[in-house]
Design an enzyme around this catalytic site. Structure first.
Site, PDB file in Angstrom:
ATOM      1  CD  GLN A  94      64.703  60.810  23.884  1.00 48.75           C
ATOM      2  OE1 GLN A  94      65.813  61.305  23.850  1.00 48.75           O
ATOM      3  NE2 GLN A  94      64.213  60.039  22.903  1.00 48.75           N
ATOM      4  CG  HIS A  96      68.699  63.477  27.515  1.00 50.26           C
ATOM      5  ND1 HIS A  96      68.819  62.274  26.863  1.00 50.26           N
ATOM      6  CD2 HIS A  96      68.006  64.286  26.674  1.00 50.26           C
ATOM      7  CE1 HIS A  96      68.244  62.350  25.681  1.00 50.26           C
ATOM      8  NE2 HIS A  96      67.743  63.561  25.543  1.00 50.26           N
ATOM      9  CD  GLU A 131      68.101  66.349  23.202  1.00 50.66           C
ATOM     10  OE1 GLU A 131      66.966  66.095  22.760  1.00 50.66           O
ATOM     11  OE2 GLU A 131      68.991  65.487  23.315  1.00 50.66           O
ATOM     12  CG  HIS A 283      62.612  65.313  25.295  1.00 48.74           C
ATOM     13  ND1 HIS A 283      63.430  65.163  26.393  1.00 48.74           N
ATOM     14  CD2 HIS A 283      63.339  64.870  24.231  1.00 48.74           C
ATOM     15  CE1 HIS A 283      64.598  64.679  26.014  1.00 48.74           C
ATOM     16  NE2 HIS A 283      64.567  64.484  24.708  1.00 48.74           N
ATOM     17  NE  ARG A 302      66.160  55.043  23.583  1.00 49.38           N
ATOM     18  CZ  ARG A 302      67.436  54.701  23.768  1.00 49.38           C
ATOM     19  NH1 ARG A 302      67.747  53.847  24.741  1.00 49.38           N
ATOM     20  NH2 ARG A 302      68.376  55.185  22.985  1.00 49.38           N
TER      21      ARG A 302
END
Length: 420
Positions: A94, A96, A131, A283, A302
């Site tokens: 995935q 982001h 994150e 990642h 994804r």
């Protein structure tokens, strides 16, 4: 200060017991993947065991809860989401989006009329999702893309072990060793023609099986056995990478993500180490338990290793193969307190180990609105408006208006705070 009651997410990849062990309760009998602490609309924490949520409290008094600076910067929204994440098997490959990409993607899907909760949505909100994950146990992850040179050497090994179909991809990496070529190679693998995809995955898995069996040989022997350019740290390390592919293949047989794994960097974090993932970084988490702090979003693109919605084209548009994913050890900012600084304005993570013999009464790290999670022991928090005690697995929200908060006890805890 407000004690939180939090939602456990039962995703299929979750551990059966790690989160329940932290919370001191019996396992639910379902996979327990994530414990959410925050005010995301999908699963906001409840306040003091009642029906009102942290989202309700922030919406009713954004300045008091967030402070004027954070309220203005983030449009009256708590900017971070704290999680405990426990993976018994691999999460999806995935990435982001940036804030601009999230805003544009969310607006486009709204315009198309995709309802909230539609499984075909990529953008469930209009926020970015940088994150950081701090390991609580040994934590294995795929974190970023290999350099073109490393990617070419890995594919050379796989080709030498029998996966001849990957030779054209290897040759392209050798011809133009740059991040754009790695991105193109990942795209080529993820979009491999359906009619030969099964044959490719099977061949790569068998090549990885042969390579993993060579683990324990010297790097020089591995270089001779596995093809050109494998001297140095790609001996035993590469055999371990192959072994990871085999483990993931047990849960996702035939998945093209198994091939894409070869072009990603595998890391194993020790407890207390962390990785920071900025927008565009590719990642996948493979196994382990950690504390994850992220912007208050659930936007995920994804491309494999998942039963959830996959959009390879959108992931490839968002992905940036040049984004590094460094391992971070944190910086000591006081006795027993470590800060994990990142460029993300939405959050800052602190890890504190309290010992009354050395710290006595210390100041809670961070400023503004904070969420505190006790990982072990017992900690007392005392602010200008009251006091609260947390034991293992308990968490609380500290509003900005609380001001200075002192902590004491024998405890291990994490603190989430804004990054601004």
């Amino acid at each position: 200060m407000y004690r939180l009651t939090n939602t456990t997410q039962h995703y299929a990849w979750g551990s059966p017991s790690a989160i329940s062990d932290l919370l001191g309760r019996e396992p639910s009998g379902q996979p327990e993947a994530e414990l959410w602490m925050g005010a995301h609309p999908s699963a906001p924490s409840r306040i003091d065991g009642g029906e009102a949520t942290l989202l309700d409290f922030v919406s009713a008094d954004p300045v008091g809860m967030l402070g004027p600076q954070v309220a203005a910067r983030f449009k009256n929204r708590l900017p971070f989401l704290l999680k405990v994440l426990s993976a018994a098997k691999a999460l999806s490959i995935q990435t982001h989006p940036t804030r601009a990409q999230a805003e544009a993607g969310y607006a486009a899907e709204q315009e198309r009329g995709l309802p909230a909760g539609d499984p075909n949505r990529n953008y469930v909100d209009d926020w970015p999702k940088p994150e950081i994950l701090m390991a609580l146990t040994a934590f294995e992850a795929l974190a970023g893309c290999r350099s073109a040179e490393d990617a070419e050497r890995v594919l050379a090994a796989v080709v030498a072990l029998g996966a001849q179909a990957l030779e054209p991809v290897r040759a392209e990496l050798a011809d133009k060793p740059e991040p754009a070529t790695v991105a193109a190679a990942i795209g080529r693998l993820l979009e491999w023609p359906a009619e030969t995809r099964g044959e490719l995955v099977a061949g790569v898995v068998e090549a990885c099986r042969a390579g993993a069996e060579k683990g324990g040989e010297s790097a020089d022997d591995s270089a001779g056995d596995l093809g050109q350019g494998l001297a140095g740290d790609l001996g035993q390390g590469l055999a371990d990478d192959f072994a990871a592919v085999l483990r993931v293949a047990e849960d996702f047989p035939g998945d093209i993500g198994l091939v894409a794994m070869l072009l990603m960097k595998r890391v194993v974090l020790e407890p207390g180490e962390a990785i920071f993932l900025e927008a565009g970084g590719l990642h996948a988490y493979l196994r382990g338990t950690g504390v994850e702090l992220l912007a208050n979003s659930d936007n995920v693109l994804r491309a494999g290793l998942t039963p959830k919605h996959i959009d390879v084209a959108e992931l490839l548009r968002i992905m940036d193969a040049s984004v590094p994913v460094p391992v971070r050890h944190g910086t000591a900012i006081g006795v027993g307190v470590t800060e994990f600084d990142t460029p993300a304005p939405e959050f800052r993570l602190y890890h504190a180990t309290l010992d009354t013999k050395t710290t006595l009464r210390a100041e809670l790290p961070g400023t503004g609105p904070r969420i505190v999670l006790a990982l072990s022991g017992e900690v007392e928090l005392r602010g200008t408006r009251g006091a609260l005690t947390l034991t293992q697995g308990e968490s609380c929200f500290v509003p900005a208006r609380e001001g200075r908060v002192e902590v004491s006890g024998l405890a291990d805890l994490v603190v989430a705070a804004p990054g601004v």
